[in-house]
Scaffold this active site. Structure first.
Site, mmCIF file in Angstrom:
data_model
loop_
_atom_site.group_PDB
_atom_site.id
_atom_site.type_symbol
_atom_site.label_atom_id
_atom_site.label_comp_id
_atom_site.label_asym_id
_atom_site.label_seq_id
_atom_site.Cartn_x
_atom_site.Cartn_y
_atom_site.Cartn_z
ATOM 1 N N ALA A 48 0.719 -1.206 -0.042
ATOM 2 C CA ALA A 48 -0.078 0.194 0.005
ATOM 3 C C ALA A 48 0.928 1.350 0.142
ATOM 4 O O ALA A 48 2.011 1.109 0.323
ATOM 5 C CB ALA A 48 -0.880 -0.177 1.157
ATOM 6 N N GLY B 64 0.806 -5.330 0.880
ATOM 7 C CA GLY B 64 -0.459 -5.473 0.103
ATOM 8 C C GLY B 64 -0.252 -6.217 -1.101
ATOM 9 O O GLY B 64 -1.062 -6.754 -1.815
ATOM 10 N N GLU C 99 0.116 -9.803 -0.831
ATOM 11 C CA GLU C 99 -1.640 -10.008 -0.168
ATOM 12 C C GLU C 99 -2.357 -10.274 -1.608
ATOM 13 O O GLU C 99 -3.192 -10.792 -1.766
ATOM 14 C CB GLU C 99 -1.887 -9.122 0.787
ATOM 15 N N GLU D 68 5.695 -5.250 6.678
ATOM 16 C CA GLU D 68 4.978 -4.270 7.407
ATOM 17 C C GLU D 68 5.361 -4.014 8.827
ATOM 18 O O GLU D 68 5.238 -2.782 9.402
ATOM 19 C CB GLU D 68 3.293 -4.483 7.425
#
Ligand code: DAK
Length: 257
Positions: free
Chosen positions: A64, A108, A111, A131
């Site tokens: 992200a 992300g 993911e 993260e």
């Protein structure tokens, strides 16, 4: 304005390219909404039988967008449903989705790749859930899908140490279905997607639904579901055509019914 998601059609294959090269394809609402819109279009198009999501040679997506979210507070993230509104669209489409990953698939990005039905990787691919280095944790499936894909030990290692896993390790661990030299990744993925898309669309969807059932039910329930769907496949014209073609030693011509 640059389009952050590029959409192409290659025969029966829908191709979605994440296009933020200046930011290692970092994901923001525009990217995720663009992917959602493209999937809606491909889902509605009877001619499309398989979808490919890719990035560029440096990154599938490095997570992200950190600059975008760094000042969020809880209330903002919760109220705006940060990234979530179209996030699950990759999972809910009934057509198969292949992630073609070269370079970084982090946070992300990893993911998102794991939400696809399978990952094809270039030898340059690097997967990770870093993260923890940012003072946060995976928030879109990293702690849930990664253990299912590579086992608890490796998932713990990746999420807790922030280390990256290269393509060879990812393939060995079961995260990656196929591994290609970087310059062949997209062509080979499109070829594989075209092969899938050439089969009967209802059967493609039945198989996707049944394999996914393996993750969402006990073995007995999953086997029962599979048996019922298998029986229902005898209702398809494409089953009659596929088996007749085999017996008559010719190529099957499926009509998606
Ligand atoms: N966000 C914003 N910009 C990024 C970025 C990111 N995640 N990753 C890279 N960039 C930008 C860099 O800031 C740099 O920009 P400029 O300085 O040139 O303006 C440019 O891309 C090139 O990056 P580097 O100069 O750093 O390139 P390097 O080759 O040295 O390093 C790297 C590449 C990918 C190893 C490094 O950039 C890096 O570590 N990036 C951050 C990776 C990361 O921590 N990712 C996890 C982010 S948290 C959710 C959905 C998703 C998420 C959560 C919830 N819901 C549905 C609820 C996801 C969260 C995350 O992913």
């Amino acid at each position: 304005m640059t389009q952050v998601v590029l959409v192409e059609t290659h025969g029966k294959v829908g191709l979605i390219r994440i296009n933020r090269p200046e930011a290692m394809n970092a994901l923001n609402n525009d990217v995720v909404d663009g992917i959602g819109a493209a999937i809606n279009t491909f889902e509605a198009d009877e001619n499309i039988g398989c979808i490919v999501i890719t990035g560029n040679e440096k990154a599938f997506a490095a997570g992200a967008d950190i600059g975008f979210m760094k000042d969020f507070d809880y209330m903002h993230a919760y109220k705006t449903d940060f990234i979530t509104r179209n996030w699950e669209r990759i999972k809910t489409t009934r057509k198969p989705v292949i992630a073609a990953v070269a370079g970084f698939a982090l946070g992300g990005g990893c993911e998102m790749a794991m939400m696809c039905d399978m990952i094809f990787a270039a030898d340059t691919a690097k997967f990770g859930q870093p993260e923890i280095r940012l003072g946060t944790m995976p928030g879109a499936g990293g702690t849930q899908r990664l253990p299912r894909a590579v086992g608890k030990a490796k998932a713990m290692d990746l999420c807790l140490s922030a280390r990256m896993m290269d393509a060879a390790e990812a393939e060995k661990a079961g995260l990656v279905a196929r591994l290609y030299p970087a310059d062949q990744l997209l062509d080979e993925t499109l070829k594989a997607a075209a092969t899938i898309a050439g089969f009967s669309l209802p059967v493609i969807m039945m198989i996707k639904e049944s394999v996914n059932r393996a993750y969402e039910s006990s073995l007995n329930e999953g086997l029962l579901f599979e048996r019922r769907v298998f029986h229902s496949a005898f209702a398809l014209e494409d089953q009659k055509e596929g088996m007749a073609a085999f017996v008559e030693k010719r190529k099957a011509s499926f009509r998606n019914r």
